[in-house]
Design a protein around this motif. Structure first.
Motif, PDB file in Angstrom:
ATOM      1  N   HIS A  42      52.225 -10.024  43.795  1.00  0.00           N
ATOM      2  CA  HIS A  42      52.560  -8.631  43.448  1.00  0.00           C
ATOM      3  C   HIS A  42      53.661  -8.573  42.387  1.00  0.00           C
ATOM      4  N   MET A  57      59.971  -7.477  51.200  1.00  0.00           N
ATOM      5  CA  MET A  57      61.031  -7.836  50.254  1.00  0.00           C
ATOM      6  C   MET A  57      62.376  -7.923  51.003  1.00  0.00           C
ATOM      7  N   CYS A 117      59.022  -3.805  41.127  1.00  0.00           N
ATOM      8  CA  CYS A 117      59.279  -4.434  42.427  1.00  0.00           C
ATOM      9  C   CYS A 117      60.028  -5.747  42.245  1.00  0.00           C
ATOM     10  N   LEU A 122      57.855  -3.245  50.512  1.00  0.00           N
ATOM     11  CA  LEU A 122      59.308  -3.079  50.587  1.00  0.00           C
ATOM     12  C   LEU A 122      59.909  -3.838  51.761  1.00  0.00           C
ATOM     13  N   CYS A 130      53.498  -0.496  46.366  1.00  0.00           N
ATOM     14  CA  CYS A 130      54.870  -1.009  46.286  1.00  0.00           C
ATOM     15  C   CYS A 130      55.634  -0.704  47.575  1.00  0.00           C
ATOM     16  N   CYS A 182      53.873  -6.475  39.122  1.00  0.00           N
ATOM     17  CA  CYS A 182      54.704  -5.235  39.228  1.00  0.00           C
ATOM     18  C   CYS A 182      56.144  -5.555  38.844  1.00  0.00           C
ATOM     19  N   MET A 227      58.036   4.423  42.813  1.00  0.00           N
ATOM     20  CA  MET A 227      57.394   3.396  43.632  1.00  0.00           C
ATOM     21  C   MET A 227      56.142   4.020  44.247  1.00  0.00           C
TER      22      MET A 227
END
Lengths: 238, 333
Positions: A29, A12, A36, A9, A5, A33, A1
């Motif tokens: 993103h 997320m 992720c 986090l 990223c 990605c 990561m």
């Protein structure tokens, strides 16, 4: 990561298990990605599973242990404050909570009211004070008192009896010592007195004399007889 | 008979001495007369004979002494009578030497007569106290029979138990214990004096003989001293070994009163004279002295004379001057 990223986090974690909008930054993103996006999918599956796990209460001792480990002094102070409140004069005591009577019922309240309040013994306050003032010494005193008593050996009794009889001899010994001290004192005083009052001893200068006429007449006569005339003949003209 | 008894007693003593450990100061033949009853009786007879035997003797007296011109000799003859009851007479006869002026010779002979008490009692060897004598002296039989004035005598040697002193050889008539001849020697054997009997007669006729009369002497003891003398005399705290007090008496010399102490070790004599002169203390005088002690010597005799304050002390004896000095100093309170 990679670093971008890592920045997404926390977003997320806050978003899962809801799906972010495609126009949002997190959605954009995910579009670019794959890792992720897969991590977000795992979060969405795990979170409901965790939410369904049975809740376990923390051990009762945990709170005390945590406090004792982090703030031991504060805990002792709190305990002392509680004790002071509990041992305070009656008028300072907190009243029974209002909801207690309904909870105990009429019979229970009557029973409790019939029980006379028993004041803590005065010595308890002193003991608690001593224990709080120096816990280590109080602990040692408590444990020492619990040690098993060992009977004294029989020889000790004999020795004690000898010691108890000793004063009669020690009195005599003391009398002898006192007498000796008195004798020494008297001798010292006598010596001092003698020195103070000593008469001067004549000092003689010895002179050998040939002239017998310097002798006392009595001695001269005796000497002439004792020597058979030798001393008499010495001074006579030849 | 007496001679046989003496020989037997002395032989027995000799045998006893041979059985005992050898003495330190005498050869093995030294007699241990002190351990033999018969010999002691004979020595006791010697001590008493001069006063318990009636006799007449003409004697020659010979002495050497240190004069102003070196060694000199005094020699004279004298006649002696004893009544056997304690009384006696000693009359000087002729002065042989030194040669004095006639008047001086007459004065000397007259003074000798005046001193007959000292001469008879103290000039010659005597056993004065047998007990003390046996402790302080040793007697040896020289096994020589000598003839003195027609009397067969046994010759004995008397030596002090302590070393360094001279000795006597005496010729004793065994029939009565009289010493008819006395010879005194220094420790190295030099003869220094002799008294030899030239004529002897037992039980003489004493008519016309003027026997000696003692001057007045009042004996005193420690408790009566002040009453008799009028003062408390000082006495010595030191005496030579073996000496003890024989008598103490008050004597007068003119107006002076003296306390005279006589000491003996059994043979030798020692005298201490003490007098008080209350007016002799000078005002403000330092009682600590220094004072002078004068030492005089005449023949074998020494005199130590000292006065301090009101005290006058004189010691006379045949001991060394240092001993007499100690005796006088020991009188100081």
């Amino acid at each position: 990561m990679n670093s971008p990223c890592r920045d997404f986090l926390s977003a997320m974690l806050e978003t899962a298990p809801e799906r972010p909008a495609a126009a949002s930054a997190l959605g954009a993103h995910f579009a670019s990605c794959e890792s992720c996006r897969q991590a977000f999918e795992r979060m969405c599956r795990i979170r409901p599973a965790l939410a369904n796990l049975a809740r376990l209460s923390a051990p009762a001792a945990l709170d005390g242990l945590v406090v004792a480990a982090t703030q031991a002094g504060q805990r002792q102070e709190r305990a002392l404050a509680h004790l002071r409140t509990a041992l305070a004069p009656r008028k300072g005591r907190q009243e029974v909570p209002a909801g207690l009577d309904p909870f105990l019922g009429a019979a229970g309240s009557a029973l409790l009211s019939g029980v006379g309040r028993v004041a803590a013994p005065a010595v308890l306050e002193r003991l608690v004070e001593e224990e709080l003032r120096d816990p280590q010494q109080a602990l040692m005193r408590r444990y020492v008192s619990r040690l098993r008593r060992i009977d004294a050996p029989a020889s000790l009794r004999t020795r004690v009896q000898q010691v108890l009889r000793a004063p009669r001899r020690s009195m005599g010994r003391r009398a002898v010592l006192a007498g000796a001290a008195l004798v020494v004192l008297c001798a010292a005083m006598w010596g001092w007195w003698s020195l103070e009052h000593v008469k001067p001893r004549p000092k003689f200068q010895v002179v050998f004399v040939d002239d017998l006429n310097q002798l006392d007449p009595l001695a001269l006569g005796m000497l002439a007889g004792l020597t058979g005339g030798v001393s008499a003949i010495k001074g006579m003209p030849r | 008979m007496m001679r046989t008894l003496l020989a037997t007693a002395l032989a027995l003593c000799e045998a006893l001495a041979a059985c005992s450990p050898p003495p330190t100061q005498e050869p093995p033949s030294m007699l241990a007369l002190t351990q033999q009853g018969g010999a002691n009786a004979f020595l006791s007879q010697i001590a008493e004979a001069p006063f318990q035997t009636a006799y007449y003797a003409r004697r020659r007296v010979w002495q050497t002494f240190e004069g102003t011109n070196g060694s000199e000799t005094l020699e004279y003859t004298e006649r002696v009578w004893s009544d056997g009851m304690g009384r006696f007479s000693v009359t000087p006869e002729d002065l042989v030497q030194p040669a004095l002026a006639p008047q001086s010779e007459q004065v000397f002979l007259l003074m000798q007569k005046a001193r007959e008490g000292f001469i008879y009692r103290l000039r010659d060897f005597r056993i004065r106290d047998l007990g003390s004598f046996l402790s302080a002296y040793r007697v040896k039989d020289l096994e020589e029979q000598v003839n003195v004035a027609g009397k067969a005598c046994e010759r004995l040697r008397i030596r002090a138990a302590s070393t360094g002193r001279g000795y006597w050889e005496i010729d004793v008539d065994p029939t009565n214990g009289l010493i008819l001849a006395t010879h005194e020697f220094l420790a190295d054997g030099t003869l220094v004096s002799s008294v030899e009997t030239l004529e002897f007669q037992a039980e003489p006729d004493l008519s016309g003989v003027e026997l000696h009369k003692d001057l007045l002497a009042v004996p005193f003891t420690e408790s009566t001293a002040h009453q008799v003398l009028g003062f408390t005399p000082l006495g010595p705290n030191f005496l030579p070994r073996g000496f003890s007090l024989v008598k103490s008496e008050k004597i007068s010399q003119g107006t002076d009163t003296w306390a005279r102490y006589a000491y003996s070790d059994g043979a030798e004599s020692l005298f201490l004279l003490y007098r008080e002169e209350p007016n002799q203390i000078a005002p403000g005088a330092d009682l600590a002295g220094p004072y002078t002690m004068k030492i005089f010597r005449a023949g074998r005799w020494t005199v130590a004379q000292a006065s301090f304050g009101e005290h006058q002390i004189i010691a006379i004896g045949r001991e060394p001057a240092s001993i007499l000095q100690q005796i006088v100093e020991s009188c100081v309170p």
